[in-house]
Design an enzyme around this catalytic site. Structure first.
Site, mmCIF file in Angstrom:
data_model
loop_
_atom_site.group_PDB
_atom_site.id
_atom_site.type_symbol
_atom_site.label_atom_id
_atom_site.label_comp_id
_atom_site.label_asym_id
_atom_site.label_seq_id
_atom_site.Cartn_x
_atom_site.Cartn_y
_atom_site.Cartn_z
ATOM 1 N N LYS A 93 0.819 -1.207 0.000
ATOM 2 C CA LYS A 93 0.000 0.000 0.000
ATOM 3 C C LYS A 93 0.859 1.266 0.000
ATOM 4 C CE LYS A 93 -1.203 -0.267 4.935
ATOM 5 N NZ LYS A 93 -0.196 -1.334 5.205
ATOM 6 N N ARG A 119 12.875 -8.379 3.083
ATOM 7 C CA ARG A 119 13.111 -6.932 2.911
ATOM 8 C C ARG A 119 14.353 -6.488 3.675
ATOM 9 N NH1 ARG A 119 7.872 -3.245 3.296
ATOM 10 N NH2 ARG A 119 7.985 -3.510 5.552
ATOM 11 N N ARG A 164 14.730 -4.856 9.246
ATOM 12 C CA ARG A 164 14.138 -4.003 10.288
ATOM 13 C C ARG A 164 13.554 -4.870 11.391
ATOM 14 N NH1 ARG A 164 10.015 0.092 7.448
ATOM 15 N NH2 ARG A 164 8.552 -1.172 8.600
ATOM 16 N N ARG A 212 -6.081 2.238 11.346
ATOM 17 C CA ARG A 212 -5.791 0.818 11.543
ATOM 18 C C ARG A 212 -6.749 0.186 12.539
ATOM 19 N NH1 ARG A 212 0.025 1.221 9.971
ATOM 20 N NH2 ARG A 212 0.834 -0.860 9.692
ATOM 21 N N ARG A 225 2.292 -8.995 13.566
ATOM 22 C CA ARG A 225 1.659 -7.866 12.867
ATOM 23 C C ARG A 225 0.466 -8.339 12.042
ATOM 24 N NH1 ARG A 225 6.256 -4.643 9.808
ATOM 25 N NH2 ARG A 225 4.649 -3.065 9.545
HETATM 26 P P1 AMP Z 1 3.830 0.827 8.822
HETATM 27 O O1 AMP Z 1 5.091 1.418 8.301
HETATM 28 O O2 AMP Z 1 2.606 1.515 8.310
HETATM 29 O O3 AMP Z 1 3.749 -0.667 8.646
HETATM 30 O O4 AMP Z 1 3.828 1.098 10.407
HETATM 31 C C1 AMP Z 1 4.839 0.582 11.239
HETATM 32 C C2 AMP Z 1 4.312 0.472 12.661
HETATM 33 O O5 AMP Z 1 3.929 1.764 13.145
HETATM 34 C C3 AMP Z 1 3.091 -0.401 12.850
HETATM 35 O O6 AMP Z 1 3.394 -1.772 12.941
HETATM 36 C C4 AMP Z 1 2.521 0.160 14.149
HETATM 37 O O7 AMP Z 1 3.262 -0.285 15.269
HETATM 38 C C5 AMP Z 1 2.792 1.655 13.989
HETATM 39 N N1 AMP Z 1 1.649 2.338 13.332
HETATM 40 C C6 AMP Z 1 1.639 2.936 12.108
HETATM 41 N N2 AMP Z 1 0.445 3.453 11.833
HETATM 42 C C7 AMP Z 1 -0.355 3.157 12.904
HETATM 43 C C8 AMP Z 1 -1.721 3.386 13.219
HETATM 44 N N3 AMP Z 1 -2.552 4.025 12.368
HETATM 45 N N4 AMP Z 1 -2.170 2.961 14.423
HETATM 46 C C9 AMP Z 1 -1.368 2.338 15.301
HETATM 47 N N5 AMP Z 1 -0.084 2.055 15.054
HETATM 48 C C10 AMP Z 1 0.428 2.460 13.870
#
Ligand code: AMP
Length: 215
Positions: free
Chosen positions: A13, A127, A160, A88, A171
């Protein structure tokens, strides 16, 4: 145009959000990127978020909603934006909806990028990210010329912490429990559109524009 990108972590996404944002000339807003930038800058928000991110958990709604609402209230968001990784949870979606309603505004589309869990585990486990310039690679699909060394800046490339296999599985669990219900939420609002996350990335923008043009 205000667009939400839905989909599991690693569904693609972010890549699509960046393409759509560029196409429509609107900001690409990723809450994950905002947390990571804060962590890099050593802010209290970044350090607090890291605890949850490294464990594969969601950062609490109150923190996340605040940073997102601050960001979308900035001037460059007037013509729209693409949200990547927010909302989320149903609660986050409801708060966003309420805040937009106060401004007589609304989200136009929620686009779900659909990919199986197996593909996601393979994508994320492979990754690698450069610690210096954040460029991303994949050990099979987009390898660096020299293993462990960034092609762009020669920094070290690493897995990471939140891409480690056990964290990815966590996740995905969190995604199925807390985020996937948003598909039904936006379907009921009549603004859900679906695209496949498995196709070639070169066709991805055209696929999104096609579903958006269908109205
Ligand atoms: P992402 O890069 O979008 O996969 O986000 C990495 C991490 O940031 C996620 O696994 C969550 O721990 C946190 N995170 C990002 N966006 C949100 C959200 N909208 N609500 C809660 N945690 C978030």
């Amino acid at each position: 145009m205000k667009i939400i990108m839905l989909g599991a972590p690693g569904a693609g996404k972010g890549t699509r959000a960046a393409m759509i944002a560029e196409h429509y000339g609107i900001p690409h807003i990723s809450t994950g990127d905002i947390f990571r930038a804060n962590l890099k800058a050593g802010t209290a928000l970044g350090l607090e978020a890291k605890k949850y991110m490294d464990a594969g958990e969601l950062v609490p709604d109150d923190l996340t909603v605040k940073i997102l609402l601050d960001r979308v209230s900035q001037d460059d968001c007037k013509e729209g934006y693409v949200l990547d990784g927010f909302p989320r949870t149903i609660n986050q979606a409801e708060v966003l909806e309420e805040e937009l309603e106060k401004l007589n505004d609304k989200i136009d589309f929620a686009i779900d990028v659909d990919v199986s869990d197996e593909v996601i585990e393979e994508r994320m486990g492979g990754r690698r990210v450069c610690v210096k310039c954040s460029a991303t690679f994949h050990i099979v699909h987009a390898p660096t010329k020299v293993e462990g060394v960034c092609d762009k800046c020669e920094g070290e490339t690493i897995l990471r912490a939140d891409d480690a296999p056990e964290t990815v599985r966590q996740r995905l669990k969190v995604y199925h429990e807390q985020t996937r219900p948003l598909i039904e939420f936006y379907k009921n609002h009549g603004i859900l559109r679906m695209v496949s996350g498995s196709g070639s990335i070169t066709d991805a923008l055209a696929a999104v524009i096609e579903v958006l043009n269908q109205g």
